[in-house]
Design a protein around this motif. Sequence first.
Motif, short mmCIF file in Angstrom:
data_model
loop_
_atom_site.label_atom_id
_atom_site.label_comp_id
_atom_site.label_asym_id
_atom_site.label_seq_id
_atom_site.Cartn_x
_atom_site.Cartn_y
_atom_site.Cartn_z
N VAL A 280 0.84 -1.20 0.00
CA VAL A 280 0.00 0.00 0.00
C VAL A 280 0.88 1.25 0.00
N LEU A 281 1.90 1.26 0.85
CA LEU A 281 2.81 2.41 0.92
C LEU A 281 3.68 2.50 -0.33
N ILE A 282 4.15 1.36 -0.83
CA ILE A 282 4.97 1.36 -2.04
C ILE A 282 4.18 1.98 -3.19
N SER A 283 2.90 1.61 -3.31
CA SER A 283 2.05 2.17 -4.36
C SER A 283 1.88 3.67 -4.18
N ALA A 284 1.70 4.11 -2.92
CA ALA A 284 1.54 5.54 -2.65
C ALA A 284 2.81 6.29 -3.00
N TYR A 285 3.97 5.73 -2.64
CA TYR A 285 5.24 6.37 -2.97
C TYR A 285 5.41 6.47 -4.49
N ALA A 286 5.07 5.40 -5.19
CA ALA A 286 5.22 5.39 -6.65
C ALA A 286 4.35 6.48 -7.29
N TYR B 289 4.78 1.98 -12.73
CA TYR B 289 5.58 3.21 -12.59
C TYR B 289 6.54 3.37 -13.76
N TYR B 290 7.32 2.31 -14.03
CA TYR B 290 8.32 2.41 -15.09
C TYR B 290 7.67 2.57 -16.47
N PHE B 291 6.54 1.90 -16.67
CA PHE B 291 5.88 2.00 -17.97
C PHE B 291 5.41 3.44 -18.21
N GLU B 292 4.82 4.06 -17.18
CA GLU B 292 4.35 5.44 -17.32
C GLU B 292 5.51 6.40 -17.58
#
Length: 486
Positions: free
Chosen positions: A339-345, A374-377
Amino acid sequence: MAMPQLFGRTKNVTKRSKKYLEEPLYKQLFKDGSSEVSVRHQLNQFIKSSKRVYKWEAGDTIKKLRDRKLYYPALKLSEITSKRGMNKTVSDQAIHLDLLAKARGIPAAENYFIDLPEASKNHLTYGALLNCYCKDLMTEEAEALMEKMKELNLGLSSMSYNSLMTLYAKTGQPQKIPAIIQEMKASDIMPDSYTYNVWMRGLAAVNEISGVERVIDEMKRDGRVAPDWTTYSNLASIYVDARLLDKADKALKELEKQNARKDHSAFQFLITLYGRIGKLTEVYRVWRSLRLAFPKTSNISYLNMIQVLVNLKDLPGAEKCFKEWESSCSNYDMRIPNVLISAYAKEGLLEKAKELKGRRGKPNSKTWEIFLDYYFEKGEIKLATECLANAISVGRGNGEKWIPSPEIVGSFMEHFEQQKDVDGAEGFIDILKKAVDDIGVSVFESLIRTYAAAGRTSPTMSRRLKMEKVKVSEASEKLLEVISIE
């Protein structure tokens, strides 16, 4: 050699002899954890042993396995009880039918029902089969079986009508629900709490909010089924969906009054719904109440709270909550850092996301999917492809494969097509084949267009399509002729 009798008949656990299990069967099955693999292993160990358990204990264990959605072990235990001479009641048979449907599919359940003695074909077993049809969204079969039950005068209860109404709600036919309610009333069948709740949801689905409020009033007037915390959480959710925030707030306050027994699920609903109406102060207040009621706070509670805080853009609060969980957790649930990793991304805080990914838990497919997005965007397709490969490699953690969504696959292929990147497309397809056996016609058609756009030829493409049993469109056939020239 006679098979050992595994199932005794008394509830007097304190007088177990040495031939019985030293501990309750459900504890034996869960001693190495609650995963299906470990439970199956322990069940096999029990079956191989000569130990016995009590009849009621086997039934209680089957119930606990069902509650945890461990249908295969529950079915196996149910089958073993029959083989070892435990006579099934009609209620046991109904449960067995349900387990067959969940573990082996509807046809297995239907065959079991057909083979039941006529004396066992009553409202319980018919109702179990009806519920299976409804769960699998088999509308025609469910409606036909319901009519059969009426013809046989089986004494229908609210449970069968509830199953049918839930089916209509899930299949986009909520307009049929009021007629079911009227039929119940005409047949003098008493609604239960579930009946009222599915009725409310049906009315909300057709935007009949005033009708929802009339249902609550009817419950109060009737008096036989009092509105409980489930009712008010349902009502609050309906108001939130309709953006009637003042009414939602009042329903949530009523829900808190109804939660006198400190139900864990009620706290979860309160936190989620207060979050949805943007009341951060109330979210924290309810969280404190939950922590007081459940000092050993579960992973699912932290997961819910952190997700709500992230949704409310309270990243510092989410980080504080995460550190509190991380410092005391016994089971590192990767869903929580995700959840936090997604928020950071989403905030562009890549270094913080990467640091959290490698801190303690093993990244799962969801972790890699977050970095993939993230990388794709950012247009870093090579890194995105590596994340895709990692997600496929680790799988879902329960033995199942992780399969990228059609949207992900389509985005990659569109990129390679636009960039005329044949090698990138071919590399992507090689990775994709590790997850799926059939990569689909759309991928091959995009690949053909990529070859054509890049001015590349592929003499083997036609053969590949035949081997994959893929039939492309007429437009792709014309391009195929062009790129197949040696």
